[in-house]
Design a protein around this motif. Structure first.
Motif: not given
Length: 124
Positions: A49-60
């Motif tokens: 939500e703070a644009n610090q992670a991309n929804p398509d990033d690997s969980i790893m």
């Protein structure tokens, strides 16, 4: 969840399938089912939500790895672990991964709130 190329978007859709709010810590296991670490889904959602992670990033790329070694021995917590021992463990850790005594599979996750609810319901 086993170690895969699972993305945050996939985890979010999986976690929205009736998961209770307290179950926002998801353990990550290797292909051999050894605990590698965990994902704090609430923290990951806040990053997204703070644009610090991309929804398509690997969980790893967002896993919080367990520290293992001689300085950090692995504590085995099973359904037969004394409640006092679990309480002491949870004083130093956010949660406990409950496994079978041989650590071949994960049974569940317990938090201090889970322990308090269990104790209060049983009248201990």
């Amino acid at each position: 969840m086993t170690e895969t190329s699972l993305t945050f978007r996939e985890l979010a859709s999986w976690s929205n399938r009736g998961t209770s709010p307290r179950a926002w810590i998801v353990s990550v296991l290797s292909k051999e089912r050894k605990p590698l670490g965990y994902v704090d889904v609430s923290a990951l959602k806040a990053k997204w939500e703070a644009n610090q992670a991309n929804p398509d990033d690997s969980i790893m790329s967002h896993i919080i790895k367990f520290k293992r070694g001689k300085k950090n021995p692995y504590t085995v917590i099973t359904p037969w672990t004394d409640l006092y021992e679990l309480e002491e463990f949870l004083k130093a850790n956010s949660f406990a991964i409950i496994s079978d005594p041989e650590r071949k599979f994960v049974i569940g996750v317990a938090t201090a709130d889970d322990l308090n609810n269990f104790v209060s319901r049983r009248g201990f």
